[in-house]
Enzyme design. Structure first.
Site, PDB file in Angstrom:
ATOM      1  N   CYS A  74       9.128  -3.260  -0.054  1.00  0.00           N
ATOM      2  CA  CYS A  74       7.307  -2.766   0.352  1.00  0.00           C
ATOM      3  C   CYS A  74       5.661  -3.637   0.143  1.00  0.00           C
ATOM      4  O   CYS A  74       5.897  -5.049   1.190  1.00  0.00           O
ATOM      5  CB  CYS A  74       7.403  -1.361  -0.362  1.00  0.00           C
ATOM      6  SG  CYS A  74       6.505  -0.634   0.715  1.00  0.00           S
ATOM      7  N   LYS A 125      10.723  -5.898  -7.530  1.00  0.00           N
ATOM      8  CA  LYS A 125       9.309  -6.325  -7.212  1.00  0.00           C
ATOM      9  C   LYS A 125       8.295  -7.004  -7.508  1.00  0.00           C
ATOM     10  O   LYS A 125       8.594  -6.395  -9.337  1.00  0.00           O
ATOM     11  CB  LYS A 125       9.206  -4.467  -6.102  1.00  0.00           C
ATOM     12  CG  LYS A 125       8.313  -4.373  -5.774  1.00  0.00           C
ATOM     13  CD  LYS A 125       7.774  -3.276  -5.310  1.00  0.00           C
ATOM     14  CE  LYS A 125       7.314  -2.827  -4.474  1.00  0.00           C
ATOM     15  NZ  LYS A 125       6.917  -1.471  -3.917  1.00  0.00           N
ATOM     16  N   GLU A 185      13.084   1.254  -0.161  1.00  0.00           N
ATOM     17  CA  GLU A 185      13.232   0.898  -1.312  1.00  0.00           C
ATOM     18  C   GLU A 185      13.493   2.207  -2.444  1.00  0.00           C
ATOM     19  O   GLU A 185      13.113   3.242  -2.112  1.00  0.00           O
ATOM     20  CB  GLU A 185      11.488   1.352  -1.784  1.00  0.00           C
ATOM     21  CG  GLU A 185      10.588   0.661  -2.922  1.00  0.00           C
ATOM     22  CD  GLU A 185       8.997   0.258  -2.907  1.00  0.00           C
ATOM     23  OE1 GLU A 185       8.798   1.261  -1.605  1.00  0.00           O
ATOM     24  OE2 GLU A 185       8.848   0.175  -4.179  1.00  0.00           O
TER      25      GLU A 185
HETATM   26  C1  ACM Z   1       4.796   0.079  -1.448  1.00  0.00           C
HETATM   27  O1  ACM Z   1       4.590  -0.123  -1.398  1.00  0.00           O
HETATM   28  N1  ACM Z   1       5.695   1.720  -1.542  1.00  0.00           N
HETATM   29  C2  ACM Z   1       3.785   0.989  -0.909  1.00  0.00           C
END
Ligand code: ACM
Length: 269
Positions: A145, A110, A40
């Site tokens: 993530c 995201k 990420e």
């Molecule tokens: C995250 O979503 N970077 C923990």
């Protein structure tokens, strides 16, 4: 038909996009893999708490600072998933670029923002994205993530036919290791978690990342794993089509057995 699935674990340089892009381009050139997953926000680094600080390191999906990665993907025929800070107009997203050799890249933004990400990013509006991997009989989905905490993320990807879920990550807890294999099992998919290492300090607050990147088989078994700190490239040979039979005995099929009408809060009780 098999393909080689890889995750790359490293510590991106905070606020030094060109340096991290160069490192990743080298990894793409030198890794014998068909799909490569990077962490990420691998271009920008993770911890930004003010939009003005992040903005110089954010870019649109089509931007010359991505060119070295696109060129490496095109030259090698590898499909590449890389987390980046995306700039769209005035809005920034915590996104993953899906670089498809010979085709236009696709973006996933995201969905579930974690902690102080919400100070700098807008919640993703792309929906969950599944692409065909060029040159292979394989569908690839992406979540990022903290999306792991929501079983709906992986489920949406699997219901769209994903054989492999790539999960670019900057994981800061350890609890994910109890649950991430369940995302593979409950959807019968391969799952590639590319976590980063290192730590970043901003405004006196330090965020530390746990490494331990891992490739899971559809039964939750670990195919390959890294340790907490080392730069690592994990590669595993997989058969994507093996995920498409969702049965596990003569009577049960984990997708055909779903009863969405019973999952509604309006369902009869
Ligand atoms: C995250 O979503 N970077 C923990």
């Amino acid at each position: 038909m098999t393909l080689r699935l890889a995750v790359v674990q490293f510590a991106p340089a905070h606020g030094n996009v060109d340096h991290s892009v160069q490192r990743m381009a080298e990894a793409i050139a030198s890794t014998q893999a068909d799909i490569m997953v990077f962490p990420e926000l691998a271009t920008s680094g993770y911890f930004f708490v003010e939009p003005a600080a992040l903005r110089p390191h954010a870019m649109p999906l089509s931007h010359k600072r991505m060119d070295a990665l696109r060129a490496a993907s095109d030259a090698t025929g590898r499909t590449v998933v890389v987390g980046f800070a995306e700039l769209d107009g005035d809005v920034m997203y915590n996104s993953a670029a899906i670089l498809l050799p010979g085709s236009n890249p696709v973006v996933y933004r995201k969905t579930h923002l974690f902690y102080k990400e919400r100070l700098v990013f807008a919640p993703g509006n792309s929906g969950f994205v599944v692409v065909d991997v060029p040159g292979h009989d394989c569908k690839l989905g992406v979540m990022i993530c903290y999306d792991w905490r929501f079983p709906e993320s992986a489920r949406c990807l699997a219901l769209q036919g994903a054989d492999v879920i790539a999960c670019p990550s900057n994981l800061v807890t350890h609890i994910w290791r109890k649950v991430m294999p369940a995302r593979a099992v409950e959807n019968k998919v391969f799952l590639a978690v590319a976590n980063r290492t290192g730590a970043e300090t901003v405004g006196g607050e330090t965020v530390a990342f746990n490494g331990d990147s891992v490739l899971y088989a559809p039964n939750g078994d670990v195919l390959a794993s890294a340790d907490a700190t080392a730069d690592s490239v994990l590669v595993s040979e997989i058969e994507p089509a093996a995920t498409r039979d969702k049965t596990f005995n003569a009577f049960n099929d984990i997708f055909a057995d779903r009863r969405p009408e019973m999952y509604s809060l309006d369902a009869p009780r």
